[in-house]
Design a protein around this motif. Structure first.
Motif, PDB file in Angstrom:
ATOM      1  N   THR A 174     -14.932  42.341   0.333  1.00 12.45           N
ATOM      2  CA  THR A 174     -14.309  41.123  -0.189  1.00 12.45           C
ATOM      3  C   THR A 174     -14.431  41.096  -1.700  1.00 12.45           C
ATOM      4  OG1 THR A 174     -16.354  39.890   0.038  1.00 12.45           O
ATOM      5  CG2 THR A 174     -14.830  39.791   1.877  1.00 12.45           C
ATOM      6  N   ARG A 175     -13.467  40.444  -2.308  1.00 14.60           N
ATOM      7  CA  ARG A 175     -13.508  40.246  -3.768  1.00 14.60           C
ATOM      8  C   ARG A 175     -13.618  38.759  -3.997  1.00 14.60           C
ATOM      9  NH1 ARG A 175      -8.624  44.038  -4.406  1.00 14.60           N
ATOM     10  NH2 ARG A 175      -7.575  42.062  -4.642  1.00 14.60           N
ATOM     11  N   GLY A 176     -14.827  38.262  -3.869  1.00 14.76           N
ATOM     12  CA  GLY A 176     -15.053  36.822  -3.943  1.00 14.76           C
ATOM     13  C   GLY A 176     -14.982  36.278  -5.354  1.00 14.76           C
ATOM     14  N   LYS A 177     -15.065  34.965  -5.429  1.00 15.63           N
ATOM     15  CA  LYS A 177     -15.031  34.260  -6.719  1.00 15.63           C
ATOM     16  C   LYS A 177     -16.317  34.561  -7.485  1.00 15.63           C
ATOM     17  CE  LYS A 177     -12.180  30.644  -4.865  1.00 15.63           C
ATOM     18  NZ  LYS A 177     -12.066  29.274  -4.452  1.00 15.63           N
ATOM     19  N   ARG A 216     -10.349  31.459   1.266  1.00 16.27           N
ATOM     20  CA  ARG A 216     -11.084  30.436   0.516  1.00 16.27           C
ATOM     21  C   ARG A 216     -11.984  31.057  -0.546  1.00 16.27           C
ATOM     22  NH1 ARG A 216     -15.809  27.431   3.484  1.00 16.27           N
ATOM     23  NH2 ARG A 216     -16.768  29.396   2.965  1.00 16.27           N
ATOM     24  N   ASP A 217     -12.589  32.190  -0.234  1.00 19.30           N
ATOM     25  CA  ASP A 217     -13.541  32.806  -1.134  1.00 19.30           C
ATOM     26  C   ASP A 217     -12.908  33.842  -2.063  1.00 19.30           C
ATOM     27  OD1 ASP A 217     -15.407  31.240   0.081  1.00 19.30           O
ATOM     28  OD2 ASP A 217     -16.166  32.816   1.380  1.00 19.30           O
ATOM     29  N   GLU A 218     -11.601  33.950  -2.043  1.00 20.68           N
ATOM     30  CA  GLU A 218     -10.908  34.984  -2.815  1.00 20.68           C
ATOM     31  C   GLU A 218     -10.819  34.613  -4.295  1.00 20.68           C
ATOM     32  OE1 GLU A 218      -9.492  38.329  -3.855  1.00 20.68           O
ATOM     33  OE2 GLU A 218     -10.063  37.990  -1.778  1.00 20.68           O
ATOM     34  N   ALA A 219     -11.130  35.577  -5.165  1.00 20.84           N
ATOM     35  CA  ALA A 219     -11.062  35.359  -6.611  1.00 20.84           C
ATOM     36  C   ALA A 219      -9.625  35.310  -7.111  1.00 20.84           C
ATOM     37  CB  ALA A 219     -11.833  36.465  -7.336  1.00 20.84           C
ATOM     38  N   ARG A 231     -11.370  31.695   5.852  1.00 16.65           N
ATOM     39  CA  ARG A 231     -12.650  31.934   5.162  1.00 16.65           C
ATOM     40  C   ARG A 231     -12.495  32.993   4.073  1.00 16.65           C
ATOM     41  NH1 ARG A 231     -16.867  33.875   3.404  1.00 16.65           N
ATOM     42  NH2 ARG A 231     -18.940  33.140   3.812  1.00 16.65           N
ATOM     43  N   SER A 232     -11.763  34.065   4.384  1.00 18.79           N
ATOM     44  CA  SER A 232     -11.547  35.126   3.395  1.00 18.79           C
ATOM     45  C   SER A 232     -10.699  34.615   2.237  1.00 18.79           C
ATOM     46  CB  SER A 232     -10.868  36.329   4.049  1.00 18.79           C
ATOM     47  OG  SER A 232     -11.686  36.861   5.062  1.00 18.79           O
ATOM     48  N   PRO A 283     -19.069  25.076   6.270  1.00 23.35           N
ATOM     49  CA  PRO A 283     -18.970  25.922   5.082  1.00 23.35           C
ATOM     50  C   PRO A 283     -19.626  27.297   5.205  1.00 23.35           C
ATOM     51  CG  PRO A 283     -20.524  24.126   4.711  1.00 23.35           C
ATOM     52  CD  PRO A 283     -19.917  23.909   6.064  1.00 23.35           C
ATOM     53  N   SER A 284     -20.664  27.416   6.007  1.00 28.34           N
ATOM     54  CA  SER A 284     -21.356  28.711   6.111  1.00 28.34           C
ATOM     55  C   SER A 284     -20.953  29.403   7.409  1.00 28.34           C
ATOM     56  CB  SER A 284     -22.867  28.521   6.049  1.00 28.34           C
ATOM     57  OG  SER A 284     -23.270  27.692   7.112  1.00 28.34           O
TER      58      SER A 284
END
Length: 179
Positions: free
Chosen positions: A175-178, A125-128, A122-123, A67-68
């Protein structure tokens, strides 16, 4: 893209756009390089696409299990493999044993797909806004396909320089994360 965008606010995802453009060039280069080394048959093309899909699956499983993930390390691995592929001429592998003739060129051509897959997964998965990210990635792959025409000027070996530029641009995009 403007005519097909969804109603309401929409901002293209630049990181995913450049990842799509670069991956299209990477895949094209892999197909061409393997065809030049092993012949352009349906078996060679099937093997390249099968290997690409397996590497993408492996990248997704890696992102699920670890995960990290530090993207900087994966970008470094990706860019290093691409740089070696640009610097080493294809005719270097036309003679020699099985490792020199088959394993090393396959690793150089297809190995970057694993790193690119990890970065994408990874990108994503974390996308809002995953729908906008995926749309941007598809739009980028269209641009990557159009950029492939530069192979007539640069040759397929140096087409990867454009892919490297696309990957560097994707690395620099925020990045535009959640939430």
């Amino acid at each position: 893209i403007y005519f097909f965008k969804p109603k309401g606010p929409w901002r293209p995802n630049n990181r995913m756009f450049f990842l799509g453009a670069a991956f299209m060039l990477l895949e094209t280069k892999a197909v061409v390089q393997m065809a030049l080394l092993f012949g352009s048959t349906w078996l060679v093309n099937s093997a390249v696409f099968f290997t690409a899909l397996v590497l993408i699956l492996a990248a997704n499983l890696y992102v699920i299990k670890v995960p990290s993930i530090r993207l900087a390390l994966h970008y470094a691995g990706l860019l290093a493999l691409l740089a070696v592929t640009v610097l080493v001429p294809l005719d270097t592998f036309l003679s020699g044993g099985i490792v020199w003739r088959y394993v090393i060129p396959c690793a150089l051509s297809l190995g970057p797909m694993f790193f690119a897959g990890v970065i994408f997964a990874r990108s994503f998965r974390d996308e809002a806004n995953p729908d906008q990210a995926f749309g941007s990635n598809i739009a980028g792959s269209v641009i990557g396909g159009l950029t492939e025409a530069f192979s007539t000027v640069l040759g397929f070996r140096y087409l990867l320089i454009i892919a490297i530029c696309f990957y560097l641009l994707s690395a620099w995009m925020p990045t535009r994360g959640k939430g």
